[in-house]
Design an enzyme around this catalytic site. Structure first.
Site, PDB file in Angstrom:
ATOM      1  CG  HIS A 173      -3.904  -1.571  -1.395  1.00  0.00           C
ATOM      2  ND1 HIS A 173      -5.016  -2.335  -1.693  1.00  0.00           N
ATOM      3  CD2 HIS A 173      -4.291  -0.720  -0.408  1.00  0.00           C
ATOM      4  CE1 HIS A 173      -6.026  -1.972  -0.914  1.00  0.00           C
ATOM      5  NE2 HIS A 173      -5.615  -0.984  -0.125  1.00  0.00           N
ATOM      6  CG  MET A 211     -11.730  -2.542   5.288  1.00  0.00           C
ATOM      7  SD  MET A 211     -10.197  -2.121   4.413  1.00  0.00           S
ATOM      8  CE  MET A 211      -9.237  -1.311   5.692  1.00  0.00           C
ATOM      9  CB  SER A 223      -0.893   0.020   1.237  1.00  0.00           C
ATOM     10  OG  SER A 223      -1.448   1.318   1.381  1.00  0.00           O
ATOM     11  CG  ASP A 229      -5.072   2.541   0.900  1.00  0.00           C
ATOM     12  OD1 ASP A 229      -6.033   1.754   0.793  1.00  0.00           O
ATOM     13  OD2 ASP A 229      -3.977   2.218   1.411  1.00  0.00           O
ATOM     14  CG  HIS A 250      -9.217   0.266  -0.432  1.00  0.00           C
ATOM     15  ND1 HIS A 250      -8.613   0.092   0.799  1.00  0.00           N
ATOM     16  CD2 HIS A 250     -10.553   0.214  -0.201  1.00  0.00           C
ATOM     17  CE1 HIS A 250      -9.538  -0.054   1.728  1.00  0.00           C
ATOM     18  NE2 HIS A 250     -10.723   0.033   1.157  1.00  0.00           N
ATOM     19  CG  MET A 258     -11.193   3.357   2.087  1.00  0.00           C
ATOM     20  SD  MET A 258      -9.695   3.284   3.077  1.00  0.00           S
ATOM     21  CE  MET A 258      -8.477   3.432   1.776  1.00  0.00           C
ATOM     22  CG  ASP A 292      -6.240  -2.659   3.333  1.00  0.00           C
ATOM     23  OD1 ASP A 292      -5.150  -2.382   3.868  1.00  0.00           O
ATOM     24  OD2 ASP A 292      -6.893  -1.851   2.641  1.00  0.00           O
ATOM     25  CG  MET A 315      -8.129   7.266   2.420  1.00  0.00           C
ATOM     26  SD  MET A 315      -7.119   7.364   3.896  1.00  0.00           S
ATOM     27  CE  MET A 315      -6.555   5.674   4.020  1.00  0.00           C
TER      28      MET A 315
HETATM   29  C1  DX5 Z   1      -6.276   1.705   5.674  1.00  0.00           C
HETATM   30  C2  DX5 Z   1      -5.837   1.402   4.279  1.00  0.00           C
HETATM   31  C3  DX5 Z   1      -4.734   0.429   4.214  1.00  0.00           C
HETATM   32  C4  DX5 Z   1      -3.443   0.876   4.843  1.00  0.00           C
HETATM   33  C5  DX5 Z   1      -2.730  -0.341   5.369  1.00  0.00           C
HETATM   34  O1  DX5 Z   1      -7.461   2.382   5.651  1.00  0.00           O
HETATM   35  O2  DX5 Z   1      -6.918   0.875   3.523  1.00  0.00           O
HETATM   36  O3  DX5 Z   1      -4.497  -0.018   2.888  1.00  0.00           O
HETATM   37  O4  DX5 Z   1      -2.608   1.573   3.963  1.00  0.00           O
HETATM   38  O5  DX5 Z   1      -1.622   0.055   6.092  1.00  0.00           O
HETATM   39  P1  DX5 Z   1      -0.852  -0.923   7.096  1.00  0.00           P
HETATM   40  O6  DX5 Z   1      -0.396  -2.105   6.315  1.00  0.00           O
HETATM   41  O7  DX5 Z   1       0.257  -0.062   7.569  1.00  0.00           O
HETATM   42  O8  DX5 Z   1      -1.829  -1.316   8.177  1.00  0.00           O
HETATM   43 ZN    ZN Z   2      -6.477  -0.091   1.567  1.00  0.00          ZN
END
Ligand code: DX5
Ligand code: ZN
Length: 223
Positions: A32, A136, A7, A34, A65, A67, A174, A36
């Site tokens: 990956h 998650m 990620s 993310d 991903h 969010m 994740d 947000m």
């Molecule tokens: C959290 C994200 C994850 C995050 C994981 O909301 O969706 O993908 O980057 O990070 P680690 O592996 O550090 O928990």
């Molecule tokens: Zn993620």
């Protein structure tokens, strides 16, 4: 088959291209990404233009991903930016399964994520419509959190159902996955492994991923 998806939330954003190359050269399978929006989750990351910029530099499968609230407003932009797979949250829109169909119609893989409080049952009738499900293992929003082990019961439920239906479903986990915790995930039936801090925060991503693969191979789903 185990796929490791580092990620980039945990990468050094001041040199993102180099960071992506570092994990690509170290043997990552996916990347990956993310996204947000500061509304669905209490954090803001980046948008489609960043995805487009790194797309020019990487051949990895882009595992995006989302969010964000109402992801239907933005999926076209992420498809255009170069997403190979898009995960939307079950909790983020009215009809996630219709949106998953739309994504697949555009030759992009579709996946639906569930937060820790959402039951796996909501996905069970739809597994044959999805390329992947994302369980998650932390509350979405931030990297570097500790895994919530109870969430793995949902991975087990989903893997059992997929097998019962004869589906080769990808199940992604994740949040809080590292060399010490990965075995719990693969033993529960997960095969797509997101790891942010564990891979990007150290100087030896290849060694970390090798250790993760060895742990995964030693702890496979047994039913
Ligand atoms: C959290 C994200 C994850 C995050 C994981 O909301 O969706 O993908 O980057 O990070 P680690 O592996 O550090 O928990
Ligand atoms: Zn993620």
């Amino acid at each position: 088959m185990i796929y490791i998806s580092p990620s980039i939330l945990a990468a050094d954003f001041s040199k993102l291209g180099e960071e992506v190359a570092r994990v690509e050269n170290a043997g990552a399978d996916y990347l990956h990404i993310d996204i947000m929006d500061g509304a669905f989750v209490p954090n803001i990351s980046f948008g489609p233009c960043v995805v487009q910029a790194i797309r020019r530099q990487s051949r990895l499968l882009f595992d995006v991903h989302l969010m964000i609230n109402d992801p239907q407003r933005y999926v076209d932009e992420f498809i255009l930016a170069g997403a190979d797979m898009i995960t939307i949250h079950y909790e983020s829109c009215e009809d996630p399964f219709a949106l998953a169909r739309y994504i697949r119609e555009h030759d992009v893989r579709a996946s639906i994520a569930i937060k820790p409080a959402t039951s796996a049952e909501v996905l069970l009738p739809h597994l044959d419509e999805l390329d992947m499900v994302l369980v998650m293992t932390v509350e979405p929003g931030f990297g570097g959190q500790a895994m919530i082990p109870e969430t793995l019961d949902k991975v087990r439920t989903l893997r059992r159902e997929a097998i019962a239906c004869g589906l080769r479903l990808n199940i992604e986990v994740d949040g809080g996955v590292n060399e010490e915790t990965i075995w719990r995930c693969t033993a529960a039936g997960a095969n797509v492994i997101v790891a942010g801090s564990a891979i990007f925060k150290g100087s030896r991503p290849r060694a970390v991923m090798q250790k993760m693969r060895a742990e995964a191979a030693a702890h496979t789903f047994m039913g």
